[in-house]
Each structure stands twice: as structure tokens, then as C-alpha cells.
Design a protein around this motif. Structure first.
Motif, PDB file in Angstrom:
ATOM      1  N   SER A 118       0.839  -1.201   0.000  1.00  0.00           N
ATOM      2  CA  SER A 118       0.000   0.000   0.000  1.00  0.00           C
ATOM      3  C   SER A 118       0.872   1.249   0.000  1.00  0.00           C
ATOM      4  CB  SER A 118      -0.916   0.002   1.227  1.00  0.00           C
ATOM      5  OG  SER A 118      -0.154   0.036   2.419  1.00  0.00           O
ATOM      6  N   GLY A 119       0.351   2.288  -0.637  1.00  0.00           N
ATOM      7  CA  GLY A 119       1.105   3.549  -0.698  1.00  0.00           C
ATOM      8  C   GLY A 119       2.270   3.507  -1.671  1.00  0.00           C
TER       9      GLY A 119
ATOM     10  N   GLY B  28      -7.483   2.986   1.615  1.00  0.00           N
ATOM     11  CA  GLY B  28      -7.477   4.402   1.260  1.00  0.00           C
ATOM     12  C   GLY B  28      -8.687   5.170   1.753  1.00  0.00           C
ATOM     13  N   GLU B  29      -9.635   4.501   2.409  1.00  0.00           N
ATOM     14  CA  GLU B  29     -10.837   5.178   2.908  1.00  0.00           C
ATOM     15  C   GLU B  29     -10.532   6.001   4.154  1.00  0.00           C
ATOM     16  OE1 GLU B  29     -13.708   5.252   1.492  1.00  0.00           O
ATOM     17  OE2 GLU B  29     -13.503   3.679  -0.047  1.00  0.00           O
ATOM     18  N   ASP B  30     -11.368   7.015   4.370  1.00  0.00           N
ATOM     19  CA  ASP B  30     -11.155   7.938   5.497  1.00  0.00           C
ATOM     20  C   ASP B  30     -11.261   7.233   6.841  1.00  0.00           C
ATOM     21  OD1 ASP B  30     -10.763  10.029   3.775  1.00  0.00           O
ATOM     22  OD2 ASP B  30     -12.854  10.714   3.834  1.00  0.00           O
TER      23      ASP B  30
ATOM     24  N   ARG C 167      -8.024   5.571   7.701  1.00  0.00           N
ATOM     25  CA  ARG C 167      -6.999   6.558   8.097  1.00  0.00           C
ATOM     26  C   ARG C 167      -7.280   7.093   9.490  1.00  0.00           C
ATOM     27  NH1 ARG C 167      -7.162   8.097   2.440  1.00  0.00           N
ATOM     28  NH2 ARG C 167      -8.785   9.641   2.881  1.00  0.00           N
ATOM     29  N   THR C 168      -8.562   7.251   9.819  1.00  0.00           N
ATOM     30  CA  THR C 168      -8.913   7.718  11.165  1.00  0.00           C
ATOM     31  C   THR C 168      -8.521   6.686  12.212  1.00  0.00           C
ATOM     32  OG1 THR C 168     -10.776   8.987  10.288  1.00  0.00           O
ATOM     33  CG2 THR C 168     -10.799   8.477  12.639  1.00  0.00           C
TER      34      THR C 168
ATOM     35  N   ARG D  55      -6.176   4.491  11.978  1.00  0.00           N
ATOM     36  CA  ARG D  55      -4.714   4.462  12.093  1.00  0.00           C
ATOM     37  C   ARG D  55      -4.202   5.664  12.872  1.00  0.00           C
ATOM     38  NH1 ARG D  55      -2.519   2.535   6.114  1.00  0.00           N
ATOM     39  NH2 ARG D  55      -2.479   0.298   6.594  1.00  0.00           N
ATOM     40  N   SER D  56      -4.877   6.814  12.701  1.00  0.00           N
ATOM     41  CA  SER D  56      -4.428   8.016  13.429  1.00  0.00           C
ATOM     42  C   SER D  56      -4.607   7.872  14.927  1.00  0.00           C
ATOM     43  CB  SER D  56      -5.197   9.240  12.926  1.00  0.00           C
ATOM     44  OG  SER D  56      -6.578   9.157  13.283  1.00  0.00           O
TER      45      SER D  56
ATOM     46  N   THR E  73      -2.241  -2.651  14.105  1.00  0.00           N
ATOM     47  CA  THR E  73      -2.511  -2.953  12.697  1.00  0.00           C
ATOM     48  C   THR E  73      -3.462  -4.126  12.538  1.00  0.00           C
ATOM     49  OG1 THR E  73      -0.311  -2.140  12.114  1.00  0.00           O
ATOM     50  CG2 THR E  73      -1.432  -3.517  10.493  1.00  0.00           C
TER      51      THR E  73
END
Length: 333
Positions: free
Chosen positions: A146-147, A226-228, A231-232, A234-235, A240
Motif C-alpha cells: 500500500s502507498g 485508502g478510505e477515510d 486513516r482515522t 490508524r491516526s 494494525t
């Protein structure tokens, strides 16, 4: 006074009240299932008629007299018009009478009942192997690449799975037999008297679907990553593994179920050549022999049973997807 027009009822409402979307969904799917099953019956009857040759002559041999062949056609019901034969076939399907095999002289339903378990066992084992390997493999590759990271790993995965998917199952079966049974003599080349007898046919059936499913899981996992909401998560510095189990994997369920249903249906059909190569007493080898000998009732019943199983699998998968993701468009179309 001017006449007023009553407002139109909102979508999904009738004069008797709202229509449950689940009722509409189930009615649509059952109607499509019934229509497809009817089309399958027509196809099973028509296609076998296109095979050149006379089943009566084939069952008696080339030395039989013309009078014997004519009597045999009467005994088999082949002297009737095609419309009458089709009506008899459809009537038998609804009454559970699939006819009698021209060559074996046994009820077709009895033969299928004896050999269905072998085909189902082979297809299910190949399906389970594909799922067990493909889902974690696709998710792991997606997490590792990813990325835009590890491009070499991404290219290697895409190349290997593309090659594996492009190899026909029967060709892979021949190669596996030659390497592991003939040359190395590690596994039996035919029969399933022992557990080891299933290894080669199951692998030959599972390689292509495993590659296809792994690619689907990888793509869907990359999309979800890649969804918000991911990401939230992970923040918040969640572990994981927890992010994957609670947020990523559940959101890849719908396409995985869709692909899994298609894959299982394809495996049922793909057993035909694999069973023939490994001399397995299943429906696939029976269908091959029946086509060769022009055994009309046997071929018609086998096409109907196998195709009906695929349609039923797709119906069940549609319902599972609707239950797992009620927001999906499956409830609307």
C-alpha cells in the motif's frame, strides 16, 4: 369546484401499505432463478440433439439390423416428435423422474445420487483451499504494498497470479500428474481410495481460482485502506491487526462473497476434465462418457443438475451479500 388529483404514492408504497424491500428482493431473485432454470432445461434438451449420431444405433452396435434399430428407437421414445420429447423431459423434471440411462439401463437419478458426492467433495475441497490461501495472501500483499511501497513485490505478485490464472486446469492436472505421480512417484495418479488421492486433483482445480481471488482481495483491500475511516483508525494508533480485523476485512466481504460464489460454480463445472484425467467416479467423467455414447437422458440430467447447482449457489450468495451489506445496490436491482 376543481377536481383535485390524489398525490402519487411514494416509491415502495401501494394502496395496501409499504412493500418490504426484502420481499421485493427475494421475489426478484426467485423469479430470475426460475427463469434461468427454465432456460437451462431448454438448453440441456436442445444441445444434446445437436450431437451427430443415432443413440439407438450406438447402443446396439454397428452390426444391428435396421429393424432392431427402429424398435430400439421406439423403446427409447426417440420416434416421437421433439416437442413431445421435450414435454416428457420437463414433466419428468417436475415429478423427479429424470429418465433411464440408454446405456446403463438404470434410473438417471440413481446414478447421479451415487456419483454426485465425489464431484461435490472435490469442488468443495478446492474451494476451501482457494479461500484459505487467497484471502490472507491478497490482504498481506495489499498491506505490504500500500502507498506504492515494495513495487517489486507488487509486480511479482501480479505476474505470478496472472500466469497461474491463465493455465488451464486440465493442462495443470496433466503436468502435476507427470511430475508428482509419474516421475517422483510421491502421489497416486488416479483414484481417491486414500486422502493422498485428492491432493493432485484438488490442487489442479484450485490454482486458477486461488490466483483470481487473491487479486480481487488485494485490490479491494487497497481500496479500503485508502478510505477515510481507515486513516482515522490508524491516526488513533490502533494495532494494525485490529484495524484489519475490525475495519478492513469486513469492508472487503461483499466482493469476496461475489467472487467466491462464481468461483464455486466454476469449480463444479471445472471438475469435468479433471475427473476424467484422474479417473475419478464423479459427475464430470460420467458426463464425458454420456456425451460420447449419446446417452440423452444422462446428459440432459447432468447438465440440469450441475447448472441448477450453480444457479442455486448464486442465489444463496446474493442473499448472503444482501444480509452482510443491506446498503448495497443489490436490494434495489
Amino acid at each position: 369546484m376543481t377536481a383535485t388529483t390524489a398525490p402519487a404514492a411514494p416509491r415502495g408504497l401501494t394502496s395496501r401499505g409499504p412493500v418490504n424491500p426484502w420481499v421485493r428482493f427475494l421475489a426478484r431473485r426467485l423469479f430470475r432463478f426460475a427463469a434461468s432454470l427454465l432456460g437451462l432445461m431448454v438448453m440441456a434438451f436442445v444441445l444434446i440433439q445437436l450431437i451427430p449420431g443415432d443413440p439407438a444405433r450406438n447402443s446396439l452396435g454397428i452390426t444391428a439390423s435396421a429393424q432392431s434399430v427402429a424398435q430400439r428407437r421406439v423403446d427409447l421414445g426417440l420416434d416421437k416428435s421433439l416437442l413431445d420429447q421435450f414435454g416428457h423431459f420437463v414433466g419428468g423434471v417436475f415429478t423427479g423422474d429424470l429418465g433411464t440411462s440408454f446405456n446403463l439401463g438404470l434410473p438417471v437419478s440413481e446414478i447421479i445420487g451415487q456419483r454426485w458426492a465425489e464431484t461435490a467433495r472435490l469442488a468443495v475441497l478446492a474451494f476451501l483451499l482457494a479461500v484459505v490461501v487467497a484471502v490472507p495472501l491478497g490482504a498481506a500483499i495489499a498491506a505490504a504494498t500500500s502507498g506504492g511501497r515494495r513495487r517489486f513485490l507488487d509486480m511479482a505478485f501480479t505476474s505470478v497470479t496472472g500466469l497461474a490464472y491463465s493455465i488451464p486446469g486440465f493442462l495443470l492436472a496433466v503436468g502435476l500428474s507427470y511430475v508428482f505421480a509419474v516421475r517422483m512417484q510421491l502421489l497416486p495418479i488416479a483414484g481417491t481410495d486414500t486422502v493422498s488421492g485428492y491432493v493432485l486433483p484438488v490442487i489442479a482445480l484450485a490454482v486458477g481460482p486461488t490466483a483470481a481471488l487473491a487479486r480481487i482481495v488485494r485490490l479491494e483491500t487497497l481500496r479500503v485502506l485508502g478510505e477515510d475511516f481507515v486513516r482515522t483508525a490508524r491516526s488513533k494508533r490502533l494495532p494494525t491487526l485490529r484495524v484489519f480485523l475490525r475495519h478492513v476485512i469486513p469492508n472487503t466481504l461483499t466482493p469476496t462473497l461475489s467472487m467466491g460464489g462464481l468461483m464455486l460454480g466454476g469449480l463444479l463445472a471445472g471438475t469435468i476434465l479433471v475427473e476424467t484425467i484422474f479417473v475419478l467416479p464423479g459427475l464430470g467423467s460420467t458426463l464425458t462418457q454420456s456425451v460420447t455414447t449419446k446417452d440423452y437422458p444422462m446428459v440432459q440430467a447432468l447438465v440440469l443438475v450441475t447448472g441448477g447447482a450453480v444457479l442455486l449457489i448464486n442465489l444463496v450468495v446474493d442473499m448472503l451479500i444482501a444480509v452482510a451489506d443491506p446498503r448495497s445496490t443489490i436490494l434495489e436491482g
